[in-house]
Design an enzyme around this catalytic site. Structure first.
Site, PDB file in Angstrom:
ATOM      1  N   HIS A  60       0.826  -1.212   0.000  1.00 32.20           N
ATOM      2  CA  HIS A  60       0.000   0.000   0.000  1.00 32.20           C
ATOM      3  C   HIS A  60       0.859   1.261   0.000  1.00 32.20           C
ATOM      4  CE1 HIS A  60      -4.222   1.369   1.365  1.00 32.20           C
ATOM      5  NE2 HIS A  60      -3.588   2.402   0.848  1.00 32.20           N
ATOM      6  N   ARG A  64       2.184   9.004  -5.957  1.00 28.89           N
ATOM      7  CA  ARG A  64       1.701  10.336  -6.400  1.00 28.89           C
ATOM      8  C   ARG A  64       1.984  10.676  -7.860  1.00 28.89           C
ATOM      9  NH1 ARG A  64      -1.847  10.169  -2.631  1.00 28.89           N
ATOM     10  NH2 ARG A  64      -1.212  10.878  -0.552  1.00 28.89           N
ATOM     11  N   ASN A 277      -6.666   8.463   6.863  1.00 25.41           N
ATOM     12  CA  ASN A 277      -7.922   7.799   6.525  1.00 25.41           C
ATOM     13  C   ASN A 277      -7.652   6.325   6.210  1.00 25.41           C
ATOM     14  OD1 ASN A 277     -10.612   7.550   6.081  1.00 25.41           O
ATOM     15  ND2 ASN A 277     -10.572   8.314   3.978  1.00 25.41           N
ATOM     16  N   ASP A 304       0.557   2.312   3.862  1.00 28.64           N
ATOM     17  CA  ASP A 304      -0.296   3.435   3.429  1.00 28.64           C
ATOM     18  C   ASP A 304       0.526   4.728   3.382  1.00 28.64           C
ATOM     19  OD1 ASP A 304      -2.415   4.901   2.511  1.00 28.64           O
ATOM     20  OD2 ASP A 304      -3.611   4.752   4.340  1.00 28.64           O
ATOM     21  N   HIS A 308       2.256  14.166   1.415  1.00 27.04           N
ATOM     22  CA  HIS A 308       1.592  15.431   1.097  1.00 27.04           C
ATOM     23  C   HIS A 308       2.574  16.573   1.312  1.00 27.04           C
ATOM     24  CE1 HIS A 308      -2.431  13.845   0.578  1.00 27.04           C
ATOM     25  NE2 HIS A 308      -2.318  13.168   1.700  1.00 27.04           N
TER      26      HIS A 308
HETATM   27 ZN   LIG Z   1      -7.034   3.835   1.706  1.00 28.28          ZN
END
Ligand SMILES: [Zn+2]
Length: 426
Positions: A60, A64, A277, A304, A308
């Site tokens: 995961h 980008r 999230n 994950d 950013h």
């Molecule tokens: Zn997700």
């Protein structure tokens, strides 16, 4: 390519462990055994006090690119991965444009060919991740895509998801779900509970995740298909997966390093670095995630990794995008926080995710003839997380300043030492 000798380590893979040197030649493991001689001209890397393991595999990763290169690129993300001990990552499809057709799949595959680790490309389940019609899954599978997810959102329409199950079964690919009922989660910036009430921040309840886990378990039963749940975060989700598996259903799942140790209490300062999230949950939930990792209910630790830019993350909590980076800290956070033996952690970080993703060049036993995708980890070394030193283009780590145990010393990708003594070599 110069030959390489990893000297003085403890070799650890799915078959067990032994004290042995590892000789690498022409991209493959050439010999494993005690006291190997270094061939003339070969490079010797010290593995003393270290575990020599199959390279880590991340199910995961957000790279980008294309579309948000200011936050990360395939190159910078793969360098962060290599520094974290990864030799393979699965790139998530919520790029701009989304990875939902042959052209974008090929674009990321070409970018990945120059990366410091293997970049496996996943694709969206629905066109534009909009949840309305399925992507050309057969065409994408023919390009080598084995993992389909609308990650960032869950597929809301149960009938469409049922059809995705049926196509995926026929193609032999994996359906992976970001479990989130959009209507119930809508408008929530953190976990809905005591802390969100106290802060006056709208939350998303655990049930927003659990409703979709329950629905997809029902669809797995209906279709006989298999499903992989991404980044599960609640005690209820872990319990449902445990029950589904004991009932014989083909359900697998992953959890992130942050969901096994950070809670919604981290948000009391309204710092968006802790906005993710699914959101950080309660201590009961983190305990359930750790228990699920310990008893085998959870198959993999997945990062994950969600880079950013500083500008994006410095917005107020309700406007900042969710996500935190994780490739360079995942192993150390797991060693420090999971309370598991290194053997079990490497299963969760390397060979189990490799098997789930069908990445046969990774995660295998360390024996002559196998591709040399390896990491060398000092399980006792301590270090302090310094975001400024990250290879990622982004700095949004919740572990800044934290002292962690467990450090990657070297990473060998297809026979090349891409990380030596904790430094990337290209
Ligand atoms: Zn997700």
């Amino acid at each position: 390519m110069a030959d390489l000798l990893l000297r003085g380590g403890r070799v650890l893979d799915a078959t067990g462990s032994r004290d042995a040197d590892v000789l690498v030649a022409e991209g493959r493991v050439a010999a494993v055994g005690p006291g190997l001689d270094a061939p003339a001209g070969s490079r010797v890397l010290d593995a003393g006090g270290c575990v020599v393991a199959p390279g880590l595999v991340d199910l995961h990763t957000h790279l980008r690119e294309p579309g948000r290169e200011e936050a990360e690129t395939v190159e910078t993300g793969s360098r962060a991965a290599a520094l974290g001990g990864y030799t393979a990552v699965l790139a998530m499809p919520n790029t701009e444009p989304a990875i939902d057709g042959a052209a974008v799949v090929r674009e990321v595959q070409v970018l990945g060919a120059a990366a410091l680790c293997h970049v496996a490309v996943s694709a969206a389940i629905t066109v534009g991740r909009a949840g309305e019609r399925l992507t050309p899954m057969a065409e994408l599978a023919a390009l080598g895509v084995r993992w389909f997810t609308d990650d960032g959102t869950g597929v809301q329409d149960a009938r469409l998801m049922r059809r995705a199950f049926e196509y995926a079964s026929g193609l032999g690919v994996v359906l992976a779900q970001h479990c989130e009922d959009a209507a119930l989660a809508g408008g929530g910036h953190m976990h809905e509970g005591e802390v969100s009430s106290r802060l006056g921040v709208p939350g998303q309840p655990a049930e927003a995740e659990e409703l979709m886990v329950a629905r997809d378990i029902a669809l797995a039963r209906l279709t006989g298909g298999r499903i992989h749940f991404q980044h599960l975060s609640t005690a209820g989700s872990v319990a449902m997966v445990r029950a589904a598996r004991s009932g014989g259903l083909a359900v697998t799942c992953e959890a992130t390093p942050h969901h096994l140790c950070l809670t919604d209490g981290c948000l009391v300062g309204f710092d968006p670095v802790f906005k993710v999230n699914p959101p950080l949950r309660t201590a009961t939930d983190t305990a359930a995630v750790r228990a699920g990792l310990a008893d085998g209910t959870i198959d993999a630790i997945a990062t994950d990794h969600a880079p950013h830019t500083q500008e994006a993350k410095e917005q107020p909590l309700d406007q900042a995008p969710p996500g935190m980076i994780g490739l360079e800290t995942a192993l150390a956070v797991a060693v420090t926080e999971a309370g598991l033996r290194i053997e079990r952690l490497l299963a969760l970080l390397s060979w189990q995710p490799a098997r789930l993703a069908g990445l046969s060049r990774h995660g295998g036993p360390i024996e002559p003839g196998r591709p040399a995708n390896l990491c060398v980890v000092d399980p006792a070394a301590t270090w302090v997380v310094e975001p400024a030193r990250s290879a990622s283009r982004s700095r949004n780590t919740p572990f800044a300043g934290r002292r962690l145990t467990g450090r990657v010393r070297h990473t060998v990708f297809e026979g090349e030492a891409v990380v030596v003594d904790g430094e990337a070599r290209r």
